[in-house]
Design an enzyme around this catalytic site. Structure first.
Site, PDB file in Angstrom:
ATOM      1  CG  ASN A 161      -2.363   0.541   0.714  1.00 20.40           C
ATOM      2  OD1 ASN A 161      -2.463   1.642   0.203  1.00 20.40           O
ATOM      3  ND2 ASN A 161      -3.404  -0.244   0.930  1.00 20.40           N
ATOM      4  NE  ARG A 162      -1.988   4.997  -3.471  1.00 22.46           N
ATOM      5  CZ  ARG A 162      -2.972   4.169  -3.854  1.00 22.46           C
ATOM      6  NH1 ARG A 162      -3.721   3.573  -2.944  1.00 22.46           N
ATOM      7  NH2 ARG A 162      -3.199   3.941  -5.133  1.00 22.46           N
ATOM      8  CG  HIS A 192       1.574  -2.092  -3.821  1.00 23.80           C
ATOM      9  ND1 HIS A 192       0.963  -2.228  -2.598  1.00 23.80           N
ATOM     10  CD2 HIS A 192       0.579  -2.053  -4.747  1.00 23.80           C
ATOM     11  CE1 HIS A 192      -0.365  -2.283  -2.781  1.00 23.80           C
ATOM     12  NE2 HIS A 192      -0.621  -2.171  -4.069  1.00 23.80           N
ATOM     13  CG  HIS A 221      -2.242  -6.277  -5.428  1.00 22.46           C
ATOM     14  ND1 HIS A 221      -3.301  -6.142  -6.300  1.00 22.46           N
ATOM     15  CD2 HIS A 221      -2.043  -5.049  -4.886  1.00 22.46           C
ATOM     16  CE1 HIS A 221      -3.712  -4.889  -6.302  1.00 22.46           C
ATOM     17  NE2 HIS A 221      -2.970  -4.195  -5.451  1.00 22.46           N
ATOM     18  CE1 TYR A 262      -6.870  -5.771  -9.592  1.00 21.77           C
ATOM     19  CE2 TYR A 262      -4.762  -6.834  -9.154  1.00 21.77           C
ATOM     20  CZ  TYR A 262      -5.502  -5.686  -9.384  1.00 21.77           C
ATOM     21  OH  TYR A 262      -4.886  -4.460  -9.410  1.00 21.77           O
ATOM     22  CG  ASP A 277      -7.786   1.620  -3.739  1.00 27.52           C
ATOM     23  OD1 ASP A 277      -7.347   0.689  -3.027  1.00 27.52           O
ATOM     24  OD2 ASP A 277      -7.072   2.284  -4.512  1.00 27.52           O
ATOM     25  CD  GLN A 290      -6.555  -0.469   0.580  1.00 29.11           C
ATOM     26  OE1 GLN A 290      -6.270  -0.347   1.768  1.00 29.11           O
ATOM     27  NE2 GLN A 290      -6.767   0.550  -0.205  1.00 29.11           N
ATOM     28  CD  GLU A 312      -4.456  -4.874  -2.083  1.00 31.63           C
ATOM     29  OE1 GLU A 312      -3.354  -4.310  -1.903  1.00 31.63           O
ATOM     30  OE2 GLU A 312      -5.395  -4.363  -2.721  1.00 31.63           O
TER      31      GLU A 312
END
Length: 332
Positions: A69-70, A96, A166, A168, A238, A273, A299
């Site tokens: 993440n950030r 990431h 991550h 999907y 998100d 997440q 996540e």
């Protein structure tokens, strides 16, 4: 129960086949989940060629970190020392793990048993700006119809560490309908709202009465386009949700009314997440183009930007200490 190895370009693919209905394909590039087949249906988005994983954006199925993440502005302070881990996401900050994080490395694979594969990567002190030399491993285990991810690490210096996967998911099938019809439940009474950079503001906001309320199952698409400022910022969900409970607890439960496939996510991590693939625009999926809302991510993680928010659960890993976390995806 077996593990089959085959070439995947310059990487290797290991397919773990369990005793029941689940098989999982893992790439040594990025310790990536390339496929998840449950009763013959592949429920994980991905690519058929290594070059697409290397060239396309989106981190499909990859193990990400050091810090998933950030991190705002790519900066944080630890032990009174300021660190600059760079900004690989224009206008927002560090995402990431940086330009060449765990998701862009070739990992070493070791077969532990007929259902267990351990992938290991080494990170140098100062790599991507982070302190500490690290040895990181992810053990992928297929236990019946459970996919278990066990993360382990140690650092030579105090650092921050926040790994996740991550993947999907699309329980309609990776080439199926968008996931807006999926019924989603999240074991969270609060989430962390974000600013225009998708960085948490520091607030812990209750979900009750908002589009972020998934305490009871509801279709992912029900409130996805609601006139909510938080949804507009990310083009959908998100956001980090604050999980209830401790230890290995249920974080999410989701099902597809089309296939009847259901999945629970359990984790030892404090946050998750939930991402509805709002920025997914990739033309070369395993079965063709992939677009927004073609998948969803769960996540498991420490909260985004937690090194800059002392009130958030700490992602600090002290020198010589052992890090261990577990996340399970249980299919029925």
């Amino acid at each position: 129960m077996s593990i089959e190895k085959q070439a995947f370009g310059a990487a290797e693919k290991y397919t773990i086949r369990g005793a029941q209905d689940l098989s999982v394909g893992i790439l040594t590039y990025g310790a990536t989940i390339q496929e998840i087949r449950f009763r013959g249906t592949d429920v994980a988005l991905g690519y058929s060629a290594l070059e697409d994983y290397q060239e396309m954006e989106g981190y499909l199925g990859a193990t990400v970190g050091r810090y998933a993440n950030r991190i705002a502005g790519g900066k944080f302070t630890l032990n009174g020392i300021s660190y600059d881990v760079g900004c690989n996401e224009k206008g927002r900050g560090h995402l990431h793990g940086g330009v060449i994080g765990l998701s862009h490395k070739f990992w070493r694979a070791e077969i532990l048993s007929g259902t267990e594969l351990r992938c290991t990567a080494l990170l140098e002190d100062g790599e991507e700006g982070y302190p500490g030399e690290m040895r990181v491993s992810v053990t992928f285990t297929v236990d019946g119809n459970i996919l278990r991810l066990t993360y382990e690490a140690a650092s030579s210096r105090d650092t921050v560490f926040n790994p996740t996967n991550h993947c999907y998911f699309n329980l309609n099938g990776q080439n199926g309908a968008p996931v807006t019809n999926h019924l989603m439940q999240l074991n969270a009474r609060a989430y962390t709202p974000v600013d225009e950079r998708l960085i948490p503001t520091g607030e812990i906001r209750p979900v009750r009465g908002t589009p972020f309320d998934f305490e009871s199952p509801k279709p992912i698409g029900r409130d996805l386009d609601a006139a909510d400022p938080q949804l507009r910022l990310g083009g959908g969900y998100d956001h980090n949700f604050v999980l209830q409970g401790s230890g290995l607890k249920q974080a999410a439960a989701v099902s597809s009314p089309l296939t009847g496939i259901a999945m629970e996510c359990h984790t030892t991590m404090p946050g998750i997440q939930f991402y509805t693939a709002n920025c997914l625009h990739n033309p070369k999926g395993k079965s063709g183009p992939m677009g927004p809302r073609q998948g969803f991510c769960l996540e498991t993680q420490f909260f985004p930007d937690s090194p800059n928010h002392p009130s958030f659960p700490s992602a600090v890993l002290r020198a010589g200490e052992a890090f261990r976390s577990v996340t399970e995806y249980r299919f029925t």
